[in-house]
Write an enzyme that holds these catalytic residues in place. Structure first.
Site, mmCIF file in Angstrom:
data_model
loop_
_atom_site.group_PDB
_atom_site.id
_atom_site.type_symbol
_atom_site.label_atom_id
_atom_site.label_comp_id
_atom_site.label_asym_id
_atom_site.label_seq_id
_atom_site.Cartn_x
_atom_site.Cartn_y
_atom_site.Cartn_z
ATOM 1 N N LYS A 81 0.814 -1.318 0.102
ATOM 2 C CA LYS A 81 0.130 0.017 -0.078
ATOM 3 C C LYS A 81 1.002 1.194 0.220
ATOM 4 C CE LYS A 81 -4.090 -2.033 2.083
ATOM 5 N NZ LYS A 81 -5.114 -2.085 3.147
ATOM 6 N N ASP A 117 -10.514 2.134 2.822
ATOM 7 C CA ASP A 117 -10.325 1.352 3.947
ATOM 8 C C ASP A 117 -11.052 2.094 5.027
ATOM 9 O OD1 ASP A 117 -8.939 -0.706 2.942
ATOM 10 O OD2 ASP A 117 -6.800 0.136 3.331
#
Ligand code: ATR
Length: 296
Positions: A81, A117
């Site tokens: 990420k 997220d």
């Protein structure tokens, strides 16, 4: 950031358009199951696959190869990420704040990065407790977050955006919690050993630590000081019904399992690529639960 745009990609998508989840390892990921369900439901001509990229590979070169191979979008998971964040040409505000990207759009030769997220976590809470966000609800009470890894990072930033007035953050290694304190003005870092006391009056408790996961030590977290009908969330979904969630249910709290965050962050990514917010319906839940039972 300038140049950020959420236009869906499927207007320009070729029949061979491909989507993927990038990670290492990635074969355990449920994202292909979830996204292929939605692609089929919406009749979109694309396939979503698991795409392993090793931590030792040149990440930028791997993304260029994906663009050449016809990928139009990708999710990103551990450990990439932050590397994805560094490789983007433009970033959404959420990705910019977190320094991490979980959703890439390959568009006109450019790489656009987003992070769903945190909003996926919030959407999961709202779906689990639609009547509990009001004046006396969790959104107007303190929240206690356990842990300071990547998931906690996205969650405390999202809680800050949602206007939670007092976000109490504790982690075994206090320095890691301190490092997240700039993500929202309302974050106050406390000691791991003070967690029982810090739960006092909280409308939301979130466990982002690995404690309570299969093969990990149990989480010792008394719930008696939480507000009545508080939400208790465990972000892991293996096992789905952790000891913490069982205790929460027994205590009259609202237990929120990790599937909500998983499904909602996926739905928000799907919307970025297609301009269509997919439905999280019973068919998808059943498919996912059957898969989780089969493999775990
Ligand atoms: P993520 O997957 O969200 O990025 P991670 O980096 O794997 O998370 O971290 C797991 C979390 O569980 C951390 O907050 C970790 O605490 P430390 O930062 O002190 O390592 C926490 N954790 C793991 N084992 C723990 C234990 N035995 N007691 C308390 N916390 C623990």
């Amino acid at each position: 950031m300038a140049g950020w745009s959420h236009d869906g990609l499927f207007t320009m998508m070729r029949p061979s358009g491909k989507l993927a989840i990038i990670g290492w390892p990635v074969s355990h990921s449920r994202s292909p199951l979830i996204h292929n369900y939605w692609l089929a439901a919406h009749g979109l001509p694309a396939l979503y696959e698991a795409y392993p990229i090793s931590p030792t590979d040149d990440f930028g070169a791997a993304l260029r190869a994906m663009a050449d191979a016809g990928f139009v979008g990708a999710n990103v998971t551990v450990p990439h990420k932050e590397a994805a964040f560094a490789a983007m040409d433009a970033l959404s505000p959420a990705a910019q704040t977190l320094g991490a990207v979980n959703t890439i759009s390959f568009k006109d030769g450019r790489l656009l990065g987003d992070n769903t997220d945190g909003d996926g976590f919030l959407a999961g809470l709202e779906a689990a407790a639609p009547d509990h966000g009001g004046k006396d609800g969790w959104q107007n009470a303190p929240a206690l977050v356990l842990g300071a890894g990547g998931a906690a990072r996205a969650i405390v930033a999202a809680l800050g955006r949602a206007g939670i007035p007092d976000i109490r953050l504790v982690n075994r290694t206090r320095d890691r919690a301190e490092a997240l304190s700039g993500l929202a003005a309302s974050i106050a870092v406390g000691d791991w050993d003070a967690r029982a006391k810090l739960a006092d009056g909280c409308g939301l408790l979130v466990n982002t630590t690995s404690l309570g996961m299969a093969g990990q030590p149990p989480l010792d977290m008394p719930l008696d000081r939480l507000k009545k009908a508080a939400l208790v969330s465990d972000i892991v979904y293996t096992p789905r019904h952790t000891e913490l969630l069982r205790k929460a249910q027994q205590g009259g709290f609202i237990a929120v399992d990790g599937l909500g965050m998983l499904l909602n962050q996926a739905a928000l990514s799907f919307e970025i690529w297609t301009d269509t917010r997919p439905r999280i319906d019973d068919g998808l839940r059943a498919l996912l639960l059957a898969d989780l039972t089969k493999k775990d």
